[in-house]
Every structure is written in structure tokens, then in C-alpha cells.
Design a protein around this motif. Structure first.
Motif, PDB file in Angstrom:
ATOM      1  N   UNK A 163       0.834  -1.209   0.000  1.00 26.82           N
ATOM      2  CA  UNK A 163       0.000   0.000   0.000  1.00 26.82           C
ATOM      3  C   UNK A 163       0.871   1.261   0.000  1.00 26.82           C
ATOM      4  N   UNK A 164       2.137   1.087  -0.384  1.00 25.11           N
ATOM      5  CA  UNK A 164       2.983   2.255  -0.617  1.00 25.11           C
ATOM      6  C   UNK A 164       3.670   2.856   0.586  1.00 25.11           C
ATOM      7  N   UNK A 165       3.869   2.098   1.645  1.00 29.53           N
ATOM      8  CA  UNK A 165       4.547   2.646   2.827  1.00 29.53           C
ATOM      9  C   UNK A 165       6.059   2.611   2.610  1.00 29.53           C
ATOM     10  N   UNK A 166       6.662   3.792   2.438  1.00 27.73           N
ATOM     11  CA  UNK A 166       8.099   3.862   2.113  1.00 27.73           C
ATOM     12  C   UNK A 166       8.977   3.407   3.272  1.00 27.73           C
ATOM     13  N   UNK A 167       8.527   3.625   4.507  1.00 26.53           N
ATOM     14  CA  UNK A 167       9.324   3.205   5.660  1.00 26.53           C
ATOM     15  C   UNK A 167       9.422   1.690   5.713  1.00 26.53           C
ATOM     16  N   UNK A 168       8.349   1.000   5.337  1.00 24.79           N
ATOM     17  CA  UNK A 168       8.376  -0.458   5.297  1.00 24.79           C
ATOM     18  C   UNK A 168       9.367  -0.937   4.230  1.00 24.79           C
ATOM     19  N   UNK A 169       9.386  -0.249   3.073  1.00 26.60           N
ATOM     20  CA  UNK A 169      10.369  -0.582   2.030  1.00 26.60           C
ATOM     21  C   UNK A 169      11.786  -0.413   2.590  1.00 26.60           C
ATOM     22  N   UNK A 190      18.480  -3.804  -2.120  1.00 29.01           N
ATOM     23  CA  UNK A 190      18.636  -2.571  -2.897  1.00 29.01           C
ATOM     24  C   UNK A 190      17.342  -2.218  -3.629  1.00 29.01           C
ATOM     25  N   UNK A 191      16.621  -3.236  -4.089  1.00 30.69           N
ATOM     26  CA  UNK A 191      15.348  -2.992  -4.765  1.00 30.69           C
ATOM     27  C   UNK A 191      14.361  -2.302  -3.825  1.00 30.69           C
ATOM     28  N   UNK A 192      14.272  -2.801  -2.591  1.00 28.16           N
ATOM     29  CA  UNK A 192      13.374  -2.172  -1.618  1.00 28.16           C
ATOM     30  C   UNK A 192      13.827  -0.749  -1.285  1.00 28.16           C
ATOM     31  N   UNK A 193      15.137  -0.545  -1.131  1.00 32.00           N
ATOM     32  CA  UNK A 193      15.642   0.805  -0.835  1.00 32.00           C
ATOM     33  C   UNK A 193      15.305   1.769  -1.973  1.00 32.00           C
ATOM     34  N   UNK A 194      15.467   1.310  -3.205  1.00 35.62           N
ATOM     35  CA  UNK A 194      15.177   2.178  -4.347  1.00 35.62           C
ATOM     36  C   UNK A 194      13.691   2.522  -4.414  1.00 35.62           C
ATOM     37  N   UNK A 195      12.825   1.574  -4.048  1.00 27.81           N
ATOM     38  CA  UNK A 195      11.385   1.871  -3.981  1.00 27.81           C
ATOM     39  C   UNK A 195      11.116   2.974  -2.961  1.00 27.81           C
ATOM     40  N   UNK A 197      13.314   5.209  -1.948  1.00 29.67           N
ATOM     41  CA  UNK A 197      13.911   6.450  -2.438  1.00 29.67           C
ATOM     42  C   UNK A 197      13.007   7.131  -3.467  1.00 29.67           C
ATOM     43  N   UNK A 198      12.337   6.336  -4.306  1.00 27.48           N
ATOM     44  CA  UNK A 198      11.411   6.904  -5.295  1.00 27.48           C
ATOM     45  C   UNK A 198      10.261   7.631  -4.611  1.00 27.48           C
ATOM     46  N   UNK A 199       9.930   7.159  -3.401  1.00 23.02           N
ATOM     47  CA  UNK A 199       8.852   7.799  -2.643  1.00 23.02           C
ATOM     48  C   UNK A 199       9.371   8.982  -1.826  1.00 23.02           C
ATOM     49  N   UNK A 200      10.665   9.307  -1.968  1.00 26.19           N
ATOM     50  CA  UNK A 200      11.230  10.473  -1.290  1.00 26.19           C
ATOM     51  C   UNK A 200      11.723  10.216   0.114  1.00 26.19           C
ATOM     52  N   UNK A 201      11.955   8.948   0.476  1.00 24.44           N
ATOM     53  CA  UNK A 201      12.419   8.638   1.834  1.00 24.44           C
ATOM     54  C   UNK A 201      13.920   8.924   1.937  1.00 24.44           C
ATOM     55  N   UNK A 202      14.278  10.008   2.635  1.00 30.58           N
ATOM     56  CA  UNK A 202      15.687  10.404   2.729  1.00 30.58           C
ATOM     57  C   UNK A 202      16.503   9.420   3.556  1.00 30.58           C
ATOM     58  N   UNK A 203      15.861   8.752   4.509  1.00 31.04           N
ATOM     59  CA  UNK A 203      16.585   7.765   5.314  1.00 31.04           C
ATOM     60  C   UNK A 203      17.042   6.599   4.444  1.00 31.04           C
TER      61      UNK A 203
END
Length: 765
Positions: A163-169, A190-195, A197-203
Motif C-alpha cells: 500500500x505504498x509505505x516507504x518506511x516499510x520498504x 537494494x530494490x526495496x531501498x530504491x522503492x 527512495x522513489x517515494x522520497x524517503x531520505x533515510x
């Protein structure tokens, strides 16, 4: 400059300071909208009618305290109403509130609140709330509040990702890359991190670039160059992440790659200007530590950068602001505000904030001292490799006698924390219980601390080589090199030490060093500089400036300055005589060193005030000052300003004699010889006078010669002994001894061969 630690921050959705962001995320309302009373009344009416969005709005309104008094109880009441209506958002916020407010509770209440919080998260997760799933998954990964269950955690994170939660990615990316509790799968991570990052997660961006950096650093060679090239290409396109990480890389490796720190700062500043939040914090750190302008930190600029990050709910930003309030940097020191900000940093996922909270609780700063809770904070921070927490834990073990553990944690912490290396170095330098003295290890840790720009370590290393001890050879050039380096870092004590080092060879240069140290509140330098201006040593004589400097040092409690000003105003050589002012300075000094009462007493005696003289000699004598005791004895012996009392005189002579004061020994011996205060005791008198003479007292030597020449009822005449002691006294140019010895040679006596020429020479001299 020490390396900057790459931020690893997880965005968290919790109640407290982050509750405002959480409520905005779900309700599409902001605290700024709560400015019109009409809008508030409309929300209040809607909330009372059961509107969940309005209830969340009011919870946010009271939790942030915007345009109203902050009231957590009212906020919780509105959250509870929304929970009762089945809102998963309210469940998550209220759960976070309960889980983050357990620290000051007793064990039963704490367990009850944790259970309530976890139940709320489970309930929201059953409604497939993404934030609840992510939070509950993290708890299952950690196994602290719920049983550790990696499979369940992964399942929940995967649901949240759908459902698009970037922190979970981000959490899944870390999990697979680190390979802790799961099989390592870098590609999937790395795939999860890039997902994310695409959502703007700076962490996620920070972790991603840090991973690439660590991998390249380990591989070295071409891999590291490829990493730099990758960042450089991004930086040329003004990509803020590339700008930021290229700047950090240059900061950490500028010496080995021949780059200028200014270039690194420029890159990070540019990333900050483009809105990259971690760069705000990096710029805050650079300003706070004085890296931008060496030795001149800009706390106001640091505060502003941290605030920019905190305004975006960034954990490291809250942490930076907390440091400002904890230490009073650009703002008034406020422990309560600091605690609140550190807790907000934790709530935003910035785990190193545990270290600061632990330190506050360990020392009782702004809160009740709680060592157990503090240690829990330190342990939590250590799990993510926080070096500051290791440092605090090392100090704790040192304070509680567990030296082995203290050394273990301080050693690890010393890689990043200057004070850790300094403390460990000092432990090895002196040797403590269960830790043998080891000069080489001491130097190793002090050097490590110096490499992290520790002024204290640099100064100590200079002192070690200047003095030489414990197998370390004196090396003044090396000491000078360390202290010069410390001066470049604006270390105040190094400026003072350089002043002392150059005082004899170059007084003018010494004055410059002392001025630098005095400007940084080194009182000893202020005192030295004052004396130089008084006497025109290395500077143009300026008595007024000299007395002003000494006065400042004296007011700060510098004993030497107090005494020197007292002497100046009492002897009148440089300033007009002012006995009242002189005595005032001496009295300040006497509060530090009671022996100065002897000087005060002498001044009063010379000016005819015997009563006050006695009073101050008594203060000095009671404090054990031998010459004050002799003055008291003499005044009682003669009856000066006090009734004559030979017993009291003998009492004070005895006190001074016990301190091996030769004058007191002589005088007390003479009293026993004459039987002035009690029946004559020549044996005891001879014992005291002989010991005084052996200590070099010329009067005792002369009189001892007379005693042996004359003999007495119990002492047989002894020409050889008389000659011996007169010779010793003559070596000190005592005229009476020289005359007696001359007469002896003129006449010749027993074993002393007549020698008129020698005798005449002694008598005429």
C-alpha cells in the motif's frame, strides 16, 4: 576534523511532537489552519457529533498547543473517542503515545501501558493500516515489546509495502542487506531501498549511499574510484543526494585525496539549499563544531539548520536542537526542552538520541537521576553502533569498578569520541585499580584522541613530553609541536603553555600567547600578562593595564594575583600606597591560603596595630603556618600587644618546631637551656639547638659553638665541637662566629694550632 557520521533515520508515525505530522498525514489538516475561532468551533461541533476526522484534528490541536494551551489529556480524550469509532489512525497515534510514555512508570503500570499500546497496534494492523503494520513489524524484529518473530515481521512489512509505505520498504531493504536474522540478499535489499527512495524517503537514500560507500571502501581501488565517479556525475547534475554524499566523502578523506575541506562544505551547503534534509543537519554539525570557521563555532547558524530539519520532522534535526538546548548553544539552556526534543528524535527513529537521554538520566539533568533507565538507553543506542553510548557505558563501568568492561567500551568509543580516548589514555598513564600503568598505551589513546582534534589530549601530550615521566623521554621540541597544534585549534591551555615555554627566550611572543589564552578566560595567563605589563617585560610598561589584569584574575580567585596586588599597594613601588586595599587583597588570598595571614599580621604589626596582628598570626598559626606560629610565640615571649606568657610562647615554638622550622627549634632550645618556662633541661635544649644547627640555622650554629666552648653543669666543654660549629656559621658569614673562631686561632687552644694570620683575617672580616 572528526568524521561525520552518516545519518540512519527512520521516519516514524507516533504521538508527541510527531503526532502533528501523523494527524496531518491522515486528516489532511495542519496546525497552521487552526487560527480562526470559527473553524475551531466547527471542528468541535463535528467532533462531538462523532466525526472522526474532526476528533483527530482536535487531538492534534491540543497535542501541539498551537493557538491554545498544550493539553495532552484532552488530546488523548479525543484520540480515545476516535479509537472507539474504529479509526485505525487514532489507534496508531494513541498506541505510540502509550509506548513512548512508560519511562517514569513503575513496573506494573509500565507493563500495562505497553500491553495497551501493542493491542492498539494489533487492532489497527488487522484493519491493514500501513503504519500500524510497519510499526508492529519493527517491534517483532527487535523483540523488545513483543516476542521476536522475523517471519511475521517480514509478512507485515510486505503488506505495508503493497500500500505504498516507504518506511516499510526501507526496513525490508536494511533487513536483507544486513542479513541479520534472514539470509542476506543484497539485490532484493537494494530494490526495496530504491522503492523507498522513489517515494522520497531520505533515510533510505542515506542508507543506500552509505552501503555503496562501505562496499567500495572495503573493496578499495577501482571500486572506491567508481563510487566517487558515480557521486561526481550526480553532483554535476546538481543531484542533492550526490552533492551531500560527495561532500561527506571529501570531509572524511580530504587529506588522502588532496581535496580542500571548503569544497566539501560547499557541496553539502548546496545540497542543503536544494532542500535535502540530511544536509541541513550536516551543516548544523559543521557550524556547531567550528569546522566551517576553525575554532569559531557558529551556534546560531547551527540552530537554524537543525530547525530546518526538525520542521520536516527529521529525527537528526530534533537531536541537533536538543543539543542546543542541553548545552545552551544560541538559546537559553533548558533541560526540559532538550528532553522533549531528544524524545521527538527517538520517535522519529533517530536511535542515537538514546545516548543523550541516557546521559541526562544518568546525571540527573532536568530529571530525577535514574541509572537503570539510563543504562537501558545506552544499550539501545549501542545496538546501532552508537559510539557516544559506548563512551557513557564505559564511564559507568569505570565508576563502578568494572575496569575490564570500562576499557572494552572506551576502546571502541575512542574511534569516534575524543573524550573516550582521552579518558582511557589518562587511565593507562597513571594506572588504576586492576589496570597497570602503561605509558605506551597511554600515548596510543591520547594520540587517537588528538587525531579527533581533542584539545585536552593534544595539551596533555605536550605536557607529557615536556616533563618526561614513566619511561617517556623529555622532548621539548615535540611538546612545542603539540602545543602549537593545539593553538591552531584555539585550545586555551595550549596558548598558555606556549606562553610559559617562550617566556624566557622571547617575552614579546610569550605576551602574545598569554593574551590569546587570557582572551579565552585562562586566569593564569591573565595573571602572567598582568605581571608583564606591571614590569614592562615583553610589552610596553603599563601599570594601569597590569593592575587591571591582576584585579580580574584576583576576582576570579587567583591566589598569586591577590598576593601581588596586596604587595603592590603595600610597598608603593609601582602604585601609591593604599594599606586598606592591600589588606583587602591579602584577606581574599588568605581565604584560599591561610598562610597569607602572616603577611597581614606583619602589616598590622608594622603599623602599630598589635591586636589585629595577633588575630591574623593566630589564624595562620591555627592553620599550621610555622612562621605565624613563631610570630605568636615571639609576641607572647616579649609581651608585645599581649600579656607576656612564656608557656604560650613555648607552645607556639613547639608547634613550629614539629614542622622542622629551624628558628623555632633554636628558640625553644634556648628556653629549655635557660629554664624560662619550666625547670631547666639542658639535654632537651641541646637536642633542639643541635637539630636546628644541622638544618643550617646560623644562629643555632653560633650558639652551639658558644655552648660547647663554655660548657655548663651538664655539658662538658668541647673545643673541637665549638670550632666545628663556628666554622659552619662562618661559612654563612656570621660575624659573631667569625670573630670567635678568629680569637681561637689567634690564641691557639688545645688541638687548635695557633695561626695569627688566619685569626686576624677572620676577625677583620
Amino acid at each position: 576534523m572528526s568524521s561525520l557520521v552518516l545519518r540512519r533515520v527512520v521516519r516514524r508515525f507516533v504521538f508527541s511532537r510527531t503526532a502533528a505530522t501523523s494527524a496531518r498525514y491522515y486528516c489532511d489538516h495542519t496546525a497552521k489552519e487552526v487560527q480562526r475561532d470559527q473553524e475551531f468551533r466547527e471542528k468541535l461541533d463535528a467532533a462531538n457529533d462523532g466525526n472522526v476526522q474532526a476528533q483527530l484534528y482536535l487531538a492534534n490541536y491540543y497535542s501541539t498547543g498551537v493557538n491554545t494551551r498544550k493539553d495532552i489529556n484532552k488530546a488523548v480524550d479525543w484520540l480515545q473517542k476516535a479509537v472507539n469509532a474504529g479509526s485505525s489512525v487514532a489507534k496508531v497515534v494513541l498506541a505510540s503515545t502509550w509506548l513512548n510514555t512508560t519511562e517514569h512508570l513503575d513496573e506494573d503500570s509500565k507493563n500495562k501501558r505497553i500491553k495497551e499500546g501493542i493491542n492498539l497496534l494489533n487492532s489497527a494492523a488487522e484493519q491493514e493500516d500501513a503504519v500500524a503494520l510497519q510499526k508492529l513489524a519493527v517491534h517483532h524484529l527487535q523483540g523488545s515489546l513483543v516476542p521476536k518473530d522475523i517471519d511475521r515481521a517480514i509478512e507485515m512489512l510486505q503488506k505495508a509495502c503493497k500500500v505504498g509505505n516507504s518506511t516499510a520498504e526501507y526496513e525490508l531493504g536494511k533487513l536483507y542487506i544486513n542479513g541479520v536474522d534472514v539470509d542476506q540478499n543484497v539485490e532484493l535489499g537494494l530494490k526495496h531501498l530504491q522503492n523507498a527512495m522513489k517515494a522520497g524517503d531520505s533515510s533510505a537514500s542515506e542508507f543506500f549511499y552509505d552501503f555503496l560507500y562501505q562496499r567500495a571502501l572495503k573493496a578499495g581501488g577501482n571500486e572506491l574510484q567508481n563510487y566517487v565517479n558515480y557521486l561526481s556525475r550526480g553532483a554535476q547534475s546538481n543531484d542533492p543526494l550526490s552533492l551531500h554524499f560527495l561532500g561527506l566523502f571529501i570531509l572524511q578523506h580530504h587529506e588522502s585525496i588532496g581535496k580542500d575541506v571548503k569544497e566539501a562544505i560547499k557541496l553539502i551547503s548546496k545540497a542543503s539549499d536544494k532542500g535535502f534534509v540530511p544536509s541541513h543537519c550536516a551543516m548544523g554539525d559543521l557550524h556547531r563544531t567550528g569546522a566551517i570557521s576553525p575554532g569559531n563555532p557558529d551556534f546560531k547558524a547551527a540552530y537554524n539548520y537543525y530547525k530546518m530539519a526538525a520542521d520536516q520532522e527529521y529525527g537528526a534535526g530534533f537531536h541537533g536542537l536538543g543539543l542546543c538546548y542541553l548545552e545552551g548553544l544560541a538559546v537559553q539552556k533548558d533541560y526540559g526542552k532538550a528532553e522533549e526534543l531528544f524524545r521527538s528524535a527517538l520517535a522519529s527513529g533517530y536511535v542515537p538520541a538514546h545516548s543523550k537521554l541516557g546521559a541526562m538520566q544518568y546525571n540527573g539533568f532536568g530529571m530525577k537521576k535514574n541509572v537503570h533507565a539510563a543504562l537501558n538507553h545506552f544499550q539501545a543506542a549501542i545496538k546501532v553502533g552508537d559510539k557516544e553510548a559506548m563512551y557513557h557505558l564505559g564511564l559507568h563501568f569505570g565508576n563502578t569498578g568494572n575496569i575490564e568492561q570500562a576499557v572494552k567500551f572506551l576502546d571502541e568509543a575512542s574511534l569516534a569520541i575524543p573524550d573516550a580516548g582521552y579518558n582511557l589514555g589518562m587511565m593507562y598513564l597513571s594506572g588504576i585499580d586492576k589496570l597497570d600503568q602503561d605509558s605506551q598505551k597511554a600515548l596510543q589513546y591520547l594520540e587517537r584522541s588528538a587525531g579527533l582534534s581533542s584539545g585536552a589530549a593534544i595539551c596533555k601530550l605536550g605536557l607529557i613530553y615536556f616533563e618526561g615521566a614513566n619511561g617517556i623521554q623529555k622532548d621539548h621540541e615535540k611538546a612545542k609541536s603539540y602545543w602549537k597544534h593545539g593553538c591552531q585549534l584555539n585550545n586555551s591551555q595550549c596558548f598558555h603553555n606556549m606562553g610559559m615555554l617562550t617566556l624566557q627566550s622571547d617575552a614579546a611572543k610569550a605576551a602574545e600567547y598569554f593574551q590569546q589564552a587570557a582572551d579565552r578566560n585562562v586566569i593564569e595567563s591573565q595573571e602572567k600578562l598582568g605581571m608583564m605589563y606591571l614590569h614592562g617585560n615583553g610589552v610596553e610598561q603599563d601599570v594601569q593595564k597590569g593592575t587591571d589584569l591582576l584585579h580580574g584574575a584576583a576576582e576570579a580567585g587567583n591566589l598569586f594575583s591577590q598576593v601581588q596586588l596586596g604587595l603592590c599597594y603595600s610597598d608603593g613601588k609601582l602604585v601609591p600606597v593604599d594599606l586598606d586595599l592591600a589588606i583587602a587583597y591579602f584577606k581574599k588570598a588568605a581565604e584560599i591560603d591561610p598562610s597569607v595571614n602572616h603577611v597581614i599580621g606583619t602589616l598590622y604589626r608594622k603599623n602599630g596595630n598589635q591586636q589585629l596582628a595577633i588575630e591574623h598570626f593566630k589564624k595562620g598559626g591555627d592553620a599550621g603556618h610555622d612562621y605565624s606560629q613563631i610570630e605568636l610565640a615571639y609576641m607572647h615571649y616579649c609581651g608585645n600587644g599581649v600579656e607576656k606568657n612564656l608557656d604560650t610562647a613555648a607552645f607556639w615554638y613547639q608547634k613550629a618546631a614539629e614542622q622542622k622550622n629551624s628558628l623555632a627549634m633554636h628558640n625553644l632550645g634556648m628556653m629549655f637551656m635557660e629554664g624560662e618556662h619550666q625547670p631547666k633541661d639542658e639535654a632537651k635544649g641541646l637536642e633542639f639547638i643541635t637539630e636546628s644547627a644541622e638544618l643550617g640555622n646560623v644562629t643555632a650554629q653560633t650558639n652551639l659553638g658558644i655552648i660547647y666552648w663554655n660548657g655548663s653543669e651538664t655539658i662538658s666543654p668541647d673545643v673541637e665541637q665549638a670550632k666545628l660549629w663556628w666554622e659552619k656559621a662562618s661559612e654563612q658569614q656570621n660575624s659573631e662566629a667569625m670573630y670567635n673562631l678568629g680569637e681561637l686561632y689567634m690564641a691557639g687552644y688545645d688541638s687548635v694550632k695557633q695561626d695569627r694570620a688566619k685569626g686576624l683575617d677572620l676577625i677583620s672580616t
